[in-house]
Design a protein around this motif. Sequence first.
Motif, PDB file in Angstrom:
ATOM      1  N   TYR A  29       0.851  -1.197   0.000  1.00 25.94           N
ATOM      2  CA  TYR A  29       0.000   0.000   0.000  1.00 25.94           C
ATOM      3  C   TYR A  29       0.879   1.237   0.000  1.00 25.94           C
ATOM      4  CZ  TYR A  29      -3.575   3.299   1.555  1.00 25.94           C
ATOM      5  OH  TYR A  29      -4.428   4.353   1.654  1.00 25.94           O
ATOM      6  N   SER A  30       0.591   2.146  -0.922  1.00 26.04           N
ATOM      7  CA  SER A  30       1.541   3.223  -1.192  1.00 26.04           C
ATOM      8  C   SER A  30       1.455   4.398  -0.240  1.00 26.04           C
ATOM      9  CB  SER A  30       1.335   3.722  -2.621  1.00 26.04           C
ATOM     10  OG  SER A  30       0.039   4.291  -2.755  1.00 26.04           O
ATOM     11  N   ARG A  31       0.407   4.497   0.573  1.00 26.90           N
ATOM     12  CA  ARG A  31       0.232   5.719   1.367  1.00 26.90           C
ATOM     13  C   ARG A  31       0.714   5.613   2.801  1.00 26.90           C
ATOM     14  NH1 ARG A  31      -5.137   8.978   0.726  1.00 26.90           N
ATOM     15  NH2 ARG A  31      -3.736  10.516   1.653  1.00 26.90           N
ATOM     16  N   TYR A  32       1.351   4.490   3.137  1.00 24.12           N
ATOM     17  CA  TYR A  32       1.883   4.442   4.498  1.00 24.12           C
ATOM     18  C   TYR A  32       2.930   5.527   4.682  1.00 24.12           C
ATOM     19  CZ  TYR A  32      -0.309  -0.114   5.246  1.00 24.12           C
ATOM     20  OH  TYR A  32      -1.197  -1.134   5.389  1.00 24.12           O
ATOM     21  N   CYS A  33       2.967   6.086   5.843  1.00 21.49           N
ATOM     22  CA  CYS A  33       4.005   7.041   6.209  1.00 21.49           C
ATOM     23  C   CYS A  33       5.325   6.277   6.330  1.00 21.49           C
ATOM     24  CB  CYS A  33       3.641   7.698   7.533  1.00 21.49           C
ATOM     25  SG  CYS A  33       4.859   8.885   8.104  1.00 21.49           S
ATOM     26  N   LYS A  34       6.376   6.789   5.707  1.00 22.28           N
ATOM     27  CA  LYS A  34       7.668   6.108   5.730  1.00 22.28           C
ATOM     28  C   LYS A  34       8.769   7.078   6.101  1.00 22.28           C
ATOM     29  CE  LYS A  34       6.630   2.320   2.596  1.00 22.28           C
ATOM     30  NZ  LYS A  34       6.926   1.665   1.310  1.00 22.28           N
ATOM     31  N   ALA A  35       9.858   6.515   6.584  1.00 23.65           N
ATOM     32  CA  ALA A  35      10.954   7.364   7.044  1.00 23.65           C
ATOM     33  C   ALA A  35      12.281   6.624   6.944  1.00 23.65           C
ATOM     34  CB  ALA A  35      10.720   7.794   8.483  1.00 23.65           C
ATOM     35  N   TRP A  36      13.327   7.403   7.004  1.00 27.28           N
ATOM     36  CA  TRP A  36      14.687   6.883   7.130  1.00 27.28           C
ATOM     37  C   TRP A  36      15.219   7.264   8.506  1.00 27.28           C
ATOM     38  CZ3 TRP A  36      17.075   3.666   3.830  1.00 27.28           C
ATOM     39  CH2 TRP A  36      16.595   3.575   2.528  1.00 27.28           C
ATOM     40  N   PHE A  37      15.861   6.294   9.130  1.00 24.87           N
ATOM     41  CA  PHE A  37      16.532   6.501  10.404  1.00 24.87           C
ATOM     42  C   PHE A  37      17.993   6.110  10.247  1.00 24.87           C
ATOM     43  CE2 PHE A  37      13.106   7.194  13.486  1.00 24.87           C
ATOM     44  CZ  PHE A  37      11.999   6.854  12.733  1.00 24.87           C
ATOM     45  N   ARG A  38      18.804   6.523  11.204  1.00 20.66           N
ATOM     46  CA  ARG A  38      20.191   6.069  11.235  1.00 20.66           C
ATOM     47  C   ARG A  38      20.628   5.869  12.678  1.00 20.66           C
ATOM     48  NH1 ARG A  38      23.242  11.552   9.034  1.00 20.66           N
ATOM     49  NH2 ARG A  38      22.942  12.848  10.921  1.00 20.66           N
ATOM     50  N   GLN A  39      21.606   4.999  12.826  1.00 20.16           N
ATOM     51  CA  GLN A  39      22.133   4.723  14.153  1.00 20.16           C
ATOM     52  C   GLN A  39      23.631   4.496  14.055  1.00 20.16           C
ATOM     53  OE1 GLN A  39      20.206   1.494  16.248  1.00 20.16           O
ATOM     54  NE2 GLN A  39      20.833   2.334  18.221  1.00 20.16           N
ATOM     55  N   ALA A  40      24.365   5.358  14.728  1.00 21.06           N
ATOM     56  CA  ALA A  40      25.813   5.229  14.808  1.00 21.06           C
ATOM     57  C   ALA A  40      26.164   4.422  16.052  1.00 21.06           C
ATOM     58  CB  ALA A  40      26.453   6.605  14.856  1.00 21.06           C
ATOM     59  N   PRO A  41      27.335   3.790  16.078  1.00 19.76           N
ATOM     60  CA  PRO A  41      27.720   2.995  17.249  1.00 19.76           C
ATOM     61  C   PRO A  41      27.685   3.822  18.523  1.00 19.76           C
ATOM     62  CG  PRO A  41      29.190   2.558  15.423  1.00 19.76           C
ATOM     63  CD  PRO A  41      28.317   3.702  14.999  1.00 19.76           C
ATOM     64  N   GLY A  42      27.030   3.283  19.542  1.00 21.58           N
ATOM     65  CA  GLY A  42      26.957   3.954  20.826  1.00 21.58           C
ATOM     66  C   GLY A  42      25.958   5.079  20.905  1.00 21.58           C
ATOM     67  N   LYS A  43      25.205   5.295  19.842  1.00 25.09           N
ATOM     68  CA  LYS A  43      24.219   6.378  19.833  1.00 25.09           C
ATOM     69  C   LYS A  43      22.817   5.829  19.624  1.00 25.09           C
ATOM     70  CE  LYS A  43      27.284  10.063  18.273  1.00 25.09           C
ATOM     71  NZ  LYS A  43      27.453  11.193  17.308  1.00 25.09           N
ATOM     72  N   GLU A  44      21.834   6.638  19.978  1.00 22.55           N
ATOM     73  CA  GLU A  44      20.452   6.245  19.782  1.00 22.55           C
ATOM     74  C   GLU A  44      20.081   6.367  18.300  1.00 22.55           C
ATOM     75  OE1 GLU A  44      18.576   7.499  24.140  1.00 22.55           O
ATOM     76  OE2 GLU A  44      17.873   8.461  22.312  1.00 22.55           O
ATOM     77  N   ARG A  45      19.058   5.604  17.922  1.00 25.79           N
ATOM     78  CA  ARG A  45      18.543   5.697  16.568  1.00 25.79           C
ATOM     79  C   ARG A  45      17.848   7.047  16.399  1.00 25.79           C
ATOM     80  NH1 ARG A  45      15.877   0.432  13.916  1.00 25.79           N
ATOM     81  NH2 ARG A  45      17.869  -0.288  14.792  1.00 25.79           N
ATOM     82  N   GLU A  46      18.180   7.757  15.324  1.00 25.93           N
ATOM     83  CA  GLU A  46      17.600   9.068  15.100  1.00 25.93           C
ATOM     84  C   GLU A  46      16.892   9.135  13.748  1.00 25.93           C
ATOM     85  OE1 GLU A  46      20.144  12.422  14.478  1.00 25.93           O
ATOM     86  OE2 GLU A  46      21.693  11.247  13.449  1.00 25.93           O
ATOM     87  N   GLY A  47      15.812   9.883  13.726  1.00 26.16           N
ATOM     88  CA  GLY A  47      15.072  10.093  12.488  1.00 26.16           C
ATOM     89  C   GLY A  47      15.810  11.054  11.580  1.00 26.16           C
ATOM     90  N   VAL A  48      15.895  10.714  10.316  1.00 32.18           N
ATOM     91  CA  VAL A  48      16.624  11.513   9.336  1.00 32.18           C
ATOM     92  C   VAL A  48      15.667  12.235   8.392  1.00 32.18           C
ATOM     93  CG1 VAL A  48      18.229  11.403   7.402  1.00 32.18           C
ATOM     94  CG2 VAL A  48      18.628  10.010   9.439  1.00 32.18           C
ATOM     95  N   ALA A  49      14.685  11.507   7.865  1.00 36.31           N
ATOM     96  CA  ALA A  49      13.766  12.083   6.878  1.00 36.31           C
ATOM     97  C   ALA A  49      12.472  11.301   6.889  1.00 36.31           C
ATOM     98  CB  ALA A  49      14.382  12.049   5.480  1.00 36.31           C
ATOM     99  N   ILE A  50      11.391  11.974   6.558  1.00 39.87           N
ATOM    100  CA  ILE A  50      10.070  11.357   6.577  1.00 39.87           C
ATOM    101  C   ILE A  50       9.260  11.830   5.375  1.00 39.87           C
ATOM    102  CG2 ILE A  50       9.139  13.200   8.015  1.00 39.87           C
ATOM    103  CD1 ILE A  50       7.358  11.131   9.395  1.00 39.87           C
ATOM    104  N   ILE A  51       8.397  10.934   4.872  1.00 41.23           N
ATOM    105  CA  ILE A  51       7.429  11.297   3.843  1.00 41.23           C
ATOM    106  C   ILE A  51       6.092  10.724   4.287  1.00 41.23           C
ATOM    107  CG2 ILE A  51       8.075   9.304   2.396  1.00 41.23           C
ATOM    108  CD1 ILE A  51       7.408  11.113  -0.050  1.00 41.23           C
ATOM    109  N   ASP A  52       5.098  11.590   4.414  1.00 42.04           N
ATOM    110  CA  ASP A  52       3.840  11.110   4.981  1.00 42.04           C
ATOM    111  C   ASP A  52       2.862  10.684   3.891  1.00 42.04           C
ATOM    112  OD1 ASP A  52       2.512  14.403   5.964  1.00 42.04           O
ATOM    113  OD2 ASP A  52       2.597  13.421   4.012  1.00 42.04           O
ATOM    114  N   SER A  53       1.645  10.366   4.282  1.00 38.61           N
ATOM    115  CA  SER A  53       0.652   9.818   3.361  1.00 38.61           C
ATOM    116  C   SER A  53       0.259  10.793   2.260  1.00 38.61           C
ATOM    117  CB  SER A  53      -0.595   9.409   4.141  1.00 38.61           C
ATOM    118  OG  SER A  53      -0.288   8.419   5.086  1.00 38.61           O
ATOM    119  N   TYR A  54       0.505  12.074   2.492  1.00 37.55           N
ATOM    120  CA  TYR A  54       0.153  13.095   1.512  1.00 37.55           C
ATOM    121  C   TYR A  54       1.357  13.544   0.693  1.00 37.55           C
ATOM    122  CZ  TYR A  54      -3.996  13.108   4.384  1.00 37.55           C
ATOM    123  OH  TYR A  54      -5.118  12.722   5.076  1.00 37.55           O
TER     124      TYR A  54
END
Length: 129
Positions: A29-54
Amino acid sequence: QVQLVESGGGSVEAGGSLRLSCVTSGNTYSRYCKAWFRQAPGKEREGVAIIDSYGRTNYAESVKGRFTISKDAKNTLYLQMNSLKSEDTAMYYCAADTSPRYIAHSAYVPILPRDFDSWGQGTQVTVSS
């Protein structure tokens, strides 16, 4: 059920570019909200970019003007990364919000891991200075 598979990571010198891809299978289904995250060693996972249903997009301050999130007609998610810096080195993950509230998941809220329920295995990006 959504399966996500990332590719496109690698090693690049500072100032270079990479394009990450995330192929969706299962429930495409094409309208799910999707995102990219990244995680460096020893760090928390952080949100990088998002594209929503619209189709609205948003980015972490650290990547604005350098990274671009997009998706194509086959529902493949992309992250174009330009002017890469050593601090961009991390494992990069794509994620989808397939919960019933996905339609209300705006691009203009913090990009938090807890708001996404489907994840890929990640692709490593290493930037050398």
